[in-house]
Motif scaffolding. Sequence first.
Motif, PDB file in Angstrom:
ATOM      1  N   PHE A 243       0.824  -1.205   0.000  1.00  0.00           N
ATOM      2  CA  PHE A 243       0.000   0.000   0.000  1.00  0.00           C
ATOM      3  C   PHE A 243       0.862   1.259   0.000  1.00  0.00           C
ATOM      4  O   PHE A 243       0.589   2.211  -0.726  1.00  0.00           O
ATOM      5  CB  PHE A 243      -0.939   0.002   1.215  1.00  0.00           C
ATOM      6  N   VAL A 244       1.918   1.270   0.807  1.00  0.00           N
ATOM      7  CA  VAL A 244       2.806   2.434   0.868  1.00  0.00           C
ATOM      8  C   VAL A 244       3.483   2.658  -0.473  1.00  0.00           C
ATOM      9  O   VAL A 244       3.530   3.785  -0.980  1.00  0.00           O
ATOM     10  CB  VAL A 244       3.848   2.267   1.998  1.00  0.00           C
ATOM     11  N   ILE A 245       3.979   1.605  -1.093  1.00  0.00           N
ATOM     12  CA  ILE A 245       4.631   1.727  -2.398  1.00  0.00           C
ATOM     13  C   ILE A 245       3.633   2.231  -3.437  1.00  0.00           C
ATOM     14  O   ILE A 245       3.943   3.123  -4.235  1.00  0.00           O
ATOM     15  CB  ILE A 245       5.263   0.388  -2.816  1.00  0.00           C
ATOM     16  N   TYR A 246       2.432   1.690  -3.432  1.00  0.00           N
ATOM     17  CA  TYR A 246       1.389   2.124  -4.366  1.00  0.00           C
ATOM     18  C   TYR A 246       1.074   3.606  -4.180  1.00  0.00           C
ATOM     19  O   TYR A 246       0.960   4.360  -5.144  1.00  0.00           O
ATOM     20  CB  TYR A 246       0.126   1.276  -4.162  1.00  0.00           C
ATOM     21  N   THR A 247       0.954   4.041  -2.918  1.00  0.00           N
ATOM     22  CA  THR A 247       0.643   5.437  -2.634  1.00  0.00           C
ATOM     23  C   THR A 247       1.756   6.360  -3.110  1.00  0.00           C
ATOM     24  O   THR A 247       1.490   7.408  -3.709  1.00  0.00           O
ATOM     25  CB  THR A 247       0.406   5.635  -1.125  1.00  0.00           C
ATOM     26  N   VAL A 248       2.991   5.973  -2.873  1.00  0.00           N
ATOM     27  CA  VAL A 248       4.124   6.807  -3.286  1.00  0.00           C
ATOM     28  C   VAL A 248       4.189   6.901  -4.808  1.00  0.00           C
ATOM     29  O   VAL A 248       4.443   7.975  -5.358  1.00  0.00           O
ATOM     30  CB  VAL A 248       5.444   6.248  -2.707  1.00  0.00           C
ATOM     31  N   ILE A 249       3.927   5.806  -5.499  1.00  0.00           N
ATOM     32  CA  ILE A 249       4.004   5.808  -6.961  1.00  0.00           C
ATOM     33  C   ILE A 249       2.862   6.620  -7.568  1.00  0.00           C
ATOM     34  O   ILE A 249       3.067   7.405  -8.491  1.00  0.00           O
ATOM     35  CB  ILE A 249       4.011   4.366  -7.508  1.00  0.00           C
ATOM     36  N   THR A 250       1.657   6.448  -7.051  1.00  0.00           N
ATOM     37  CA  THR A 250       0.505   7.106  -7.660  1.00  0.00           C
ATOM     38  C   THR A 250       0.349   8.564  -7.240  1.00  0.00           C
ATOM     39  O   THR A 250      -0.195   9.360  -7.996  1.00  0.00           O
ATOM     40  CB  THR A 250      -0.804   6.361  -7.333  1.00  0.00           C
ATOM     41  N   SER A 251       0.807   8.919  -6.044  1.00  0.00           N
ATOM     42  CA  SER A 251       0.643  10.294  -5.575  1.00  0.00           C
ATOM     43  C   SER A 251       1.821  10.684  -4.687  1.00  0.00           C
ATOM     44  O   SER A 251       1.689  10.752  -3.450  1.00  0.00           O
ATOM     45  CB  SER A 251      -0.662  10.413  -4.804  1.00  0.00           C
ATOM     46  N   PRO A 252       2.975  10.965  -5.289  1.00  0.00           N
ATOM     47  CA  PRO A 252       4.155  11.261  -4.464  1.00  0.00           C
ATOM     48  C   PRO A 252       4.015  12.538  -3.640  1.00  0.00           C
ATOM     49  O   PRO A 252       4.520  12.611  -2.517  1.00  0.00           O
ATOM     50  CB  PRO A 252       5.297  11.376  -5.479  1.00  0.00           C
ATOM     51  N   ALA A 253       3.318  13.548  -4.152  1.00  0.00           N
ATOM     52  CA  ALA A 253       3.162  14.790  -3.387  1.00  0.00           C
ATOM     53  C   ALA A 253       2.336  14.541  -2.128  1.00  0.00           C
ATOM     54  O   ALA A 253       2.670  15.029  -1.039  1.00  0.00           O
ATOM     55  CB  ALA A 253       2.503  15.856  -4.248  1.00  0.00           C
ATOM     56  N   ARG A 254       1.269  13.790  -2.252  1.00  0.00           N
ATOM     57  CA  ARG A 254       0.420  13.475  -1.091  1.00  0.00           C
ATOM     58  C   ARG A 254       1.178  12.605  -0.095  1.00  0.00           C
ATOM     59  O   ARG A 254       1.065  12.801   1.124  1.00  0.00           O
ATOM     60  CB  ARG A 254      -0.853  12.770  -1.566  1.00  0.00           C
ATOM     61  N   ALA A 255       1.965  11.662  -0.605  1.00  0.00           N
ATOM     62  CA  ALA A 255       2.754  10.812   0.285  1.00  0.00           C
ATOM     63  C   ALA A 255       3.760  11.651   1.070  1.00  0.00           C
ATOM     64  O   ALA A 255       3.964  11.435   2.273  1.00  0.00           O
ATOM     65  CB  ALA A 255       3.472   9.730  -0.518  1.00  0.00           C
TER      66      ALA A 255
END
Length: 62
Positions: free
Chosen positions: A23-35
């Motif tokens: 989930f963390v990897i997916y979040t960073v890839i799809t929305s790096p600014a939000r991460a």
Amino acid sequence: MAGRQAGSMAQAKKIGMYLLLIFVIYTVITSPARAAELVQSGFVGISDAAKAVGTFMTGLVN
């Protein structure tokens, strides 16, 4: 019996950690600014908590 339950709990924990990592990897890839915002707010929260503990300890000493 207890050993089997402990083993299944360890397995469930391992699966949960893998899911969290994915989930963390997916979040960073799809929305790096939000991460980045989430990480920054997490560090701000930790910093604020540490300051509060320091203030509390100083109050106890005085």
